[in-house]
Design a protein around this motif. Sequence first.
Motif, short mmCIF file in Angstrom:
data_model
loop_
_atom_site.label_atom_id
_atom_site.label_comp_id
_atom_site.label_asym_id
_atom_site.label_seq_id
_atom_site.Cartn_x
_atom_site.Cartn_y
_atom_site.Cartn_z
N TYR A 154 0.85 -1.18 0.00
CA TYR A 154 0.00 0.00 0.00
C TYR A 154 0.88 1.23 0.00
O TYR A 154 1.82 1.34 0.80
N GLY A 155 0.63 2.18 -0.92
CA GLY A 155 1.46 3.37 -1.02
C GLY A 155 0.67 4.66 -0.92
O GLY A 155 -0.37 4.82 -1.56
N SER A 156 1.17 5.59 -0.11
CA SER A 156 0.60 6.93 -0.01
C SER A 156 1.74 7.87 0.34
O SER A 156 2.25 7.86 1.47
N ILE A 157 2.18 8.68 -0.63
CA ILE A 157 3.37 9.50 -0.48
C ILE A 157 3.02 10.95 -0.77
O ILE A 157 2.09 11.24 -1.52
N THR A 158 3.79 11.86 -0.20
CA THR A 158 3.55 13.28 -0.36
C THR A 158 3.97 13.76 -1.74
O THR A 158 4.37 12.97 -2.60
N VAL A 159 3.91 15.07 -1.96
CA VAL A 159 4.19 15.64 -3.29
C VAL A 159 5.63 15.35 -3.73
O VAL A 159 6.54 15.22 -2.91
N MET A 160 5.80 15.25 -5.05
CA MET A 160 7.11 14.91 -5.61
C MET A 160 7.22 15.48 -7.01
O MET A 160 6.26 16.05 -7.54
N SER A 161 8.36 15.31 -7.63
CA SER A 161 8.55 15.73 -9.01
C SER A 161 7.99 14.67 -9.95
O SER A 161 7.77 13.52 -9.56
N VAL A 183 -2.70 8.05 -5.79
CA VAL A 183 -2.09 9.02 -6.70
C VAL A 183 -3.06 10.19 -6.80
O VAL A 183 -3.98 10.21 -7.61
N ARG A 184 -2.87 11.20 -5.93
CA ARG A 184 -3.76 12.35 -5.89
C ARG A 184 -3.49 13.27 -7.07
O ARG A 184 -2.38 13.29 -7.62
N PRO A 185 -4.47 14.09 -7.46
CA PRO A 185 -4.25 15.03 -8.56
C PRO A 185 -3.12 16.01 -8.30
O PRO A 185 -2.47 16.48 -9.23
N ASP A 186 -2.86 16.33 -7.01
CA ASP A 186 -1.82 17.30 -6.67
C ASP A 186 -0.51 16.63 -6.26
O ASP A 186 0.35 17.26 -5.64
N LEU A 187 -0.34 15.36 -6.61
CA LEU A 187 0.83 14.63 -6.16
C LEU A 187 2.13 15.18 -6.74
O LEU A 187 3.17 15.18 -6.09
N VAL A 188 2.09 15.64 -7.98
CA VAL A 188 3.28 16.16 -8.65
C VAL A 188 3.33 17.67 -8.49
O VAL A 188 2.35 18.37 -8.78
N LYS A 189 4.48 18.18 -8.06
CA LYS A 189 4.65 19.62 -7.85
C LYS A 189 4.50 20.39 -9.16
O LYS A 189 5.24 20.15 -10.11
N VAL A 247 8.17 1.20 4.43
CA VAL A 247 9.28 1.68 3.60
C VAL A 247 9.04 3.17 3.43
O VAL A 247 8.00 3.57 2.90
N CYS A 248 9.96 4.01 3.90
CA CYS A 248 9.70 5.43 4.08
C CYS A 248 10.49 6.31 3.12
O CYS A 248 11.67 6.06 2.85
N TRP A 249 9.83 7.36 2.64
CA TRP A 249 10.48 8.41 1.86
C TRP A 249 10.08 9.74 2.48
O TRP A 249 9.17 10.41 2.01
N PRO A 250 10.75 10.15 3.58
CA PRO A 250 10.34 11.37 4.29
C PRO A 250 10.58 12.61 3.45
O PRO A 250 11.54 12.68 2.68
N PHE A 251 9.71 13.61 3.66
CA PHE A 251 9.74 14.80 2.81
C PHE A 251 9.95 16.08 3.61
O PHE A 251 10.86 16.85 3.34
N PHE A 252 9.12 16.33 4.62
CA PHE A 252 9.22 17.60 5.34
C PHE A 252 8.71 17.43 6.77
O PHE A 252 8.36 16.34 7.19
N ALA A 253 8.69 18.57 7.50
CA ALA A 253 8.28 18.60 8.91
C ALA A 253 9.12 17.58 9.70
O ALA A 253 10.34 17.53 9.53
#
Length: 332
Positions: A154-161, A183-189, A247-253
């Motif tokens: 299961y995958g849910s990740i924050t915004v990315m390129s 895969v949200r509509p705003d997923l890609v910056k 499996v983590c890909w941390p982004f901010f905060a």
Amino acid sequence: MAFAILAARELGLRCATLWTASACGEADLSNGHLDTKMDWIPGMPADLRLRDLPSVVRSTDRDDIMFNFFIDVTATMPLASAVILNTFDELDAPLMAAMSALLPPIYTVGPLHLTARNNLPADSPVAGVGSNLWKEQGEALRWLDGRPPRSVVYGSITVMSAEHLLEFAWGLAGSGYAFLWNVRPDLVKGDAAALPPEFAAATGERSMLTTWCPQAEVLEHEAVGVFLTHSGWNSTLESIVGDVPMVCWPFFAEQQTNCRYKRTEWGIGAEIPDDVRRGEVEALIREAMDGEKGREMRRRVAELRESAVASGQQGGRSMQNLDRLIDEVLLA
């Protein structure tokens, strides 16, 4: 919020502040500076690196709005009557003593989504009310119903390129496992999230893409074996309660700090490097799903889940702390 604490003091009111990030979270450069050891922070591991601290703390701009907001909030917290943490004692016990020496009385009442579910009456007006701002898609649970136990990523990740989106996509595809991916509509910056037609052709019926889903329920579904996550705190607690390693890909905060603790202190997670590559995604997912490290992560997360569930039940540690908060602070 700092202004609420100051207003309460001015009016002579008691004020309990809720810290919604992790306890470890309270506490980009390429020249090696981020590998500087931070061995002077009370209660934190001696080998903690600067890169493991919340992103707002690592800011090089001392005029940064979020940096100054963070400083203002943490400086004001000692003025509160109490501090409420969304965690449970067995998870953050080493940090509690250090924090207690710096802050007002601390009350651990988490995981909040579990304590609320277990203790709110069924006819409560807020029972069943979630915190998601996106429309949840229930078909994800129906899709999981047809899958074997621990067979789905299961995958849910924050915004990315857009480039990173493709690396994650082909990493998931190359792993060979079935996957459910938000895969949200705003997923890609700065652009719409779009995947090439050949990706759908390569993954076929073993993949399901959603814009959102009831995450806590998904993570508690027996078909889910690994959570690919940005490492936010609510997601972390939901994954522990669901008995699912990460499996983590941390982004901010404070996501970097959460990731570090999952990887080295709790033993329930692995980390994807900042500049993600499909081969690394594929390898880490395979190891987490079926490798030796994955089996150890699953054993450790099962132990933490047992403690979390016990804490969130009637009479459990978190519920006792909530009763103490009411009696000792709010009604005193």
